[in-house]
Design an enzyme around this catalytic site. Sequence first.
Site, PDB file in Angstrom:
ATOM      1  N   ASP A  31       1.351  -1.624   0.135  1.00 39.52           N
ATOM      2  CA  ASP A  31      -0.086   0.071   0.153  1.00 39.52           C
ATOM      3  C   ASP A  31       0.789   0.638  -0.084  1.00 39.52           C
ATOM      4  OD1 ASP A  31      -2.231   1.918   0.466  1.00 39.52           O
ATOM      5  OD2 ASP A  31      -3.370   0.309   1.170  1.00 39.52           O
ATOM      6  N   LYS A  84     -10.990   5.631  -6.077  1.00 36.90           N
ATOM      7  CA  LYS A  84     -12.326   5.178  -5.704  1.00 36.90           C
ATOM      8  C   LYS A  84     -13.832   5.582  -5.923  1.00 36.90           C
ATOM      9  CE  LYS A  84     -12.598   4.181  -1.132  1.00 36.90           C
ATOM     10  NZ  LYS A  84     -13.016   3.255  -0.463  1.00 36.90           N
ATOM     11  N   SER A 124     -16.858  -4.202  -9.932  1.00 40.61           N
ATOM     12  CA  SER A 124     -17.720  -3.038  -9.045  1.00 40.61           C
ATOM     13  C   SER A 124     -19.269  -3.785  -9.742  1.00 40.61           C
ATOM     14  CB  SER A 124     -17.718  -1.817  -8.837  1.00 40.61           C
ATOM     15  OG  SER A 124     -18.565  -0.582  -8.971  1.00 40.61           O
ATOM     16  N   TYR A 149     -14.503   6.498 -13.277  1.00 43.33           N
ATOM     17  CA  TYR A 149     -14.207   5.607 -12.124  1.00 43.33           C
ATOM     18  C   TYR A 149     -14.796   3.801 -12.753  1.00 43.33           C
ATOM     19  CZ  TYR A 149     -15.120   2.429  -8.340  1.00 43.33           C
ATOM     20  OH  TYR A 149     -15.116   1.236  -7.430  1.00 43.33           O
ATOM     21  N   LYS A 153     -13.040   0.002 -14.413  1.00 47.13           N
ATOM     22  CA  LYS A 153     -12.947  -1.069 -14.023  1.00 47.13           C
ATOM     23  C   LYS A 153     -13.566  -2.278 -15.019  1.00 47.13           C
ATOM     24  CE  LYS A 153     -12.562  -0.899  -9.908  1.00 47.13           C
ATOM     25  NZ  LYS A 153     -11.053  -0.465  -8.580  1.00 47.13           N
ATOM     26  N   ASN A 199     -20.310   8.564   0.046  1.00 47.05           N
ATOM     27  CA  ASN A 199     -21.150   7.247  -0.118  1.00 47.05           C
ATOM     28  C   ASN A 199     -22.569   7.258   1.367  1.00 47.05           C
ATOM     29  OD1 ASN A 199     -18.852   5.924  -1.083  1.00 47.05           O
ATOM     30  ND2 ASN A 199     -20.605   5.143  -2.510  1.00 47.05           N
ATOM     31  N   GLY A 295     -27.149  10.643 -12.371  1.00 49.12           N
ATOM     32  CA  GLY A 295     -26.574   9.260 -12.738  1.00 49.12           C
ATOM     33  C   GLY A 295     -26.751   8.175 -11.641  1.00 49.12           C
TER      34      GLY A 295
HETATM   35  N1  UDP Z   1     -27.714   8.880  -0.898  1.00 48.72           N
HETATM   36  C1  UDP Z   1     -28.486   9.543  -0.745  1.00 48.72           C
HETATM   37  N2  UDP Z   1     -27.237  10.707   0.024  1.00 48.72           N
HETATM   38  C2  UDP Z   1     -26.506  10.727   0.038  1.00 48.72           C
HETATM   39  C3  UDP Z   1     -25.087   9.681  -0.951  1.00 48.72           C
HETATM   40  C4  UDP Z   1     -26.206   8.715  -1.152  1.00 48.72           C
HETATM   41  O1  UDP Z   1     -29.739  10.096  -0.559  1.00 48.72           O
HETATM   42  O2  UDP Z   1     -25.539  11.372   0.594  1.00 48.72           O
HETATM   43  C5  UDP Z   1     -27.824   7.892  -1.515  1.00 48.72           C
HETATM   44  C6  UDP Z   1     -27.598   7.100  -3.788  1.00 48.72           C
HETATM   45  O3  UDP Z   1     -28.517   8.392  -3.722  1.00 48.72           O
HETATM   46  C7  UDP Z   1     -28.454   5.798  -3.892  1.00 48.72           C
HETATM   47  C8  UDP Z   1     -27.565   5.316  -2.227  1.00 48.72           C
HETATM   48  O4  UDP Z   1     -27.864   6.529  -1.206  1.00 48.72           O
HETATM   49  O5  UDP Z   1     -29.497   5.570  -3.915  1.00 48.72           O
HETATM   50  C9  UDP Z   1     -26.780   4.960  -2.677  1.00 48.72           C
HETATM   51  O6  UDP Z   1     -25.769   5.846  -2.532  1.00 48.72           O
HETATM   52  P1  UDP Z   1     -24.324   5.285  -1.911  1.00 48.72           P
HETATM   53  O7  UDP Z   1     -23.110   6.801  -3.314  1.00 48.72           O
HETATM   54  O8  UDP Z   1     -23.372   5.143  -1.355  1.00 48.72           O
HETATM   55  O9  UDP Z   1     -23.553   4.388  -3.327  1.00 48.72           O
HETATM   56  P2  UDP Z   1     -23.984   4.082  -4.765  1.00 48.72           P
HETATM   57  O10 UDP Z   1     -25.242   3.175  -5.005  1.00 48.72           O
HETATM   58  O11 UDP Z   1     -24.044   5.362  -5.424  1.00 48.72           O
HETATM   59  O12 UDP Z   1     -22.587   3.254  -5.413  1.00 48.72           O
END
Ligand code: UDP
Length: 351
Positions: A31, A84, A124, A149, A153, A199, A295
């Site tokens: 790492d 990521k 992913s 990103y 992948k 996230n 998105g």
């Molecule tokens: N989400 C949300 N508020 C946040 C972050 C994420 O409502 O501050 C929602 C996002 O729209 C998705 C879900 O939580 O429906 C998971 O999002 P994340 O970014 O964790 O993972 P992703 O699905 O984008 O890989």
Amino acid sequence: MRVLVAGGAGYIGSHTVLALLARGHDVVVADDFSNARPSVMDRLAELAGRPVALEEVDLTDEARTEEVVARSEPDAVIHFAGLKAVGESVREPLAYYRTNLDATFSLLTAMRTHDVRRLVFSSSATVYGDHAPVPYPESYEPLAAASPYGRTKVMIEQVLTDVGLADPDLRIALLRYFNPVGAHASGRLGEDPQGVPNNLVPYVAQVAVGRRDRLQIYGDDYDTPDGTCLRDYIHVEDLAEGHVAALEHLEAMATPVRAFNLGSGRGTSVRELFDAFCAAVGRPLEAEVVGRRPGDLPAYWADVTRAADELGWRATRGLEEMVADVWRWQSANPDGYPRERAGQHPDVTPA
Ligand code: UDP
């Protein structure tokens, strides 16, 4: 087996290191700590009961990577190393293509030089793009991701597929993660994003410890049961065990390259997750509904039959356990990992 874990100090990597050690494998972590704290190594040593071997290396450096593979003499490599953050990849595409692809090229070149033919790669669910049928089956093609990103992948999966076609003795598992959450049950390892979390779960966890005011829920007008998006959340310890299962299955694989979904096989809404988190914390947390995030797909989860049939693995930890473990980690480590390793005193200037 002796396993070189590239990116082994990161969130999923560190949990996988412990799962490997628990199964009696030998581990060397590689790492560069560009997105992980060196103090993770102290926590790993504490939980493993002995130090874990470390090679501090930037894997985009081909010569240094070759030295690391020569020194560590692995039977297999698990490759987590890479950038990521989806949003950052849109702003800095070149950094993403360069880092994620170059690290993979260095590792593959060094593996070939030293006759290492076993590889597990972090892919992913983003490779399914926005047209795959739900639940996503591994057989779906063509792969197409919506961000730089995600495209790294897709590209790396293609590179590995071609490399596998050229050398039929290779065995490579492509692990397509859904939404990894959770933390080690000890509360000593967990997710520690630098800056504002992108996230959902780390964001809610920081709201719960007072580092953020409130969660913004990105849209509640989707065509889903409660209007918020559905995702397939998987406990990081289940994910770690999935890596061990894939590693131990490589030898039995009938083809050089095979993709496996690692998910729970269930969809959970943003609201359900948030409510479960509030229940784990024992008090209501603040949230407001805002507009949709560009998105975002309304709903997807994994078809988990291939991993169950071929790896003999399935996720066993449910939503309550995921959020309880995140809360244990975040409340015990509100600011994440210590900045320095034990025994290092950066404030003391040597005489
Ligand atoms: N989400 C949300 N508020 C946040 C972050 C994420 O409502 O501050 C929602 C996002 O729209 C998705 C879900 O939580 O429906 C998971 O999002 P994340 O970014 O964790 O993972 P992703 O699905 O984008 O890989």
